[in-house]
Design a protein around this motif. Structure first.
Motif, mmCIF file in Angstrom:
data_model
loop_
_atom_site.group_PDB
_atom_site.id
_atom_site.type_symbol
_atom_site.label_atom_id
_atom_site.label_comp_id
_atom_site.label_asym_id
_atom_site.label_seq_id
_atom_site.Cartn_x
_atom_site.Cartn_y
_atom_site.Cartn_z
ATOM 1 N N GLY A 106 56.449 -40.520 -46.454
ATOM 2 C CA GLY A 106 57.100 -40.221 -47.718
ATOM 3 C C GLY A 106 56.099 -39.621 -48.686
ATOM 4 O O GLY A 106 54.885 -39.821 -48.552
ATOM 5 N N GLU A 107 56.627 -38.895 -49.655
ATOM 6 C CA GLU A 107 55.777 -38.249 -50.663
ATOM 7 C C GLU A 107 54.909 -39.266 -51.408
ATOM 8 O O GLU A 107 53.785 -38.973 -51.798
ATOM 9 C CB GLU A 107 56.677 -37.513 -51.662
ATOM 10 C CG GLU A 107 56.044 -36.319 -52.283
ATOM 11 C CD GLU A 107 57.060 -35.468 -53.039
ATOM 12 O OE1 GLU A 107 56.605 -34.698 -53.888
ATOM 13 O OE2 GLU A 107 58.267 -35.575 -52.786
ATOM 14 N N ASP A 108 55.426 -40.493 -51.573
ATOM 15 C CA ASP A 108 54.659 -41.549 -52.247
ATOM 16 C C ASP A 108 53.393 -41.888 -51.456
ATOM 17 O O ASP A 108 52.325 -42.083 -52.028
ATOM 18 C CB ASP A 108 55.524 -42.808 -52.465
ATOM 19 C CG ASP A 108 56.242 -43.286 -51.194
ATOM 20 O OD1 ASP A 108 56.399 -42.487 -50.241
ATOM 21 O OD2 ASP A 108 56.656 -44.450 -51.159
ATOM 22 N N ASN A 109 53.503 -41.922 -50.115
ATOM 23 C CA ASN A 109 52.318 -42.194 -49.283
ATOM 24 C C ASN A 109 51.337 -41.032 -49.294
ATOM 25 O O ASN A 109 50.122 -41.235 -49.242
ATOM 26 C CB ASN A 109 52.727 -42.502 -47.834
ATOM 27 C CG ASN A 109 53.190 -43.935 -47.672
ATOM 28 O OD1 ASN A 109 52.689 -44.828 -48.329
ATOM 29 N ND2 ASN A 109 54.150 -44.142 -46.808
ATOM 30 N N LEU A 110 51.866 -39.811 -49.376
ATOM 31 C CA LEU A 110 50.984 -38.642 -49.421
ATOM 32 C C LEU A 110 50.103 -38.689 -50.673
ATOM 33 O O LEU A 110 48.934 -38.313 -50.631
ATOM 34 C CB LEU A 110 51.812 -37.345 -49.393
ATOM 35 C CG LEU A 110 51.004 -36.045 -49.360
ATOM 36 C CD1 LEU A 110 50.114 -35.966 -48.126
ATOM 37 C CD2 LEU A 110 51.939 -34.838 -49.415
ATOM 38 N N LYS A 111 50.658 -39.199 -51.768
ATOM 39 C CA LYS A 111 49.898 -39.291 -53.013
ATOM 40 C C LYS A 111 48.713 -40.245 -52.895
ATOM 41 O O LYS A 111 47.750 -40.135 -53.639
ATOM 42 C CB LYS A 111 50.812 -39.712 -54.166
ATOM 43 C CG LYS A 111 51.741 -38.598 -54.601
ATOM 44 C CD LYS A 111 52.687 -39.019 -55.714
ATOM 45 C CE LYS A 111 53.599 -37.862 -56.102
ATOM 46 N NZ LYS A 111 54.600 -38.247 -57.102
#
Length: 194
Positions: A106-111
């Motif tokens: 998810g984009e949250d993990n990419l951050k």
């Protein structure tokens, strides 16, 4: 060489959001399959609330039985704990040299990828497929236009396993949030009631 997306999670329990994302990613990208990798113990989560590894694997096994491109995976069960993604990727790449492994996140993990153990090694050897999430925080500049990071347009699913466990404990109906097979298994085994 087939391209496999590894979708890691504690899946405690697996819910329809997980299935929606996995199916969307495999149907709308160049991935051939998605392996849903049951994480035995995430170093960032408390272990006490986790169901047994095999019970969580069983949920995914039952829920994905009719999905040809989505498979349950227990590849982390025999690796030393706590385990890190970089080690799992090296392990599966050795085990299946005829497959190319990619990471689903998810984009949250990419951050927060820059905080992961050996994240540079992951990016050097593997592609990452990212699904949208509503999340605070800024994206690290190095990940914004990276050649190995692919954003896949997908529905934003705001369902959490924590919310489902809490609802079950409070005797709420969670049936619409879970694949039928998962709901039946949880009900039959009386999981998350105490």
């Amino acid at each position: 060489m087939s391209k496999i997306g590894l979708y890691f999670g504690t899946f405690n329990p697996m819910h329809i959001g997980h299935l929606i994302i996995a199916n969307h990613m495999v149907e709308n990208s160049d991935l051939d399959e998605i392996w849903m990798v049951v994480t035995p113990h995430n170093p960032f989560k408390k272990k006490s609330s986790l169901l047994d590894n095999h019970e969580r694997f069983e949920m995914i096994y039952r829920a994905t039985a009719n999905y040809q491109k989505i498979k349950p995976s227990d590849i982390e069960f025999n690796l030393p704990q706590p385990n890190y993604t970089v080690h799992t990727l090296a392990h599966v790449s050795d085990m299946y040299p005829n497959k190319e492994f990619c990471l689903i996140m998810g984009e949250d993990n990419l951050k927060s990828l820059h905080k992961w153990k050996n994240y540079e090694t992951i990016l050097e050897h593997h592609h990452i497929y990212v699904y949208p999430r509503i999340a605070d925080g800024e994206m690290d500049d190095q990940f914004k236009n990276h050649a190995k990071i692919h954003k896949v347009e997908a529905p934003i699913v705001q369902i959490s396993s924590t919310m489902i466990r809490k609802a079950i404990k409070n005797k709420k109906n969670t049936q619409p949030l879970l694949p039928k097979e998962v709901w039946e298994y949880i009900d039959e085994m009386n999981f998350y009631n105490s």
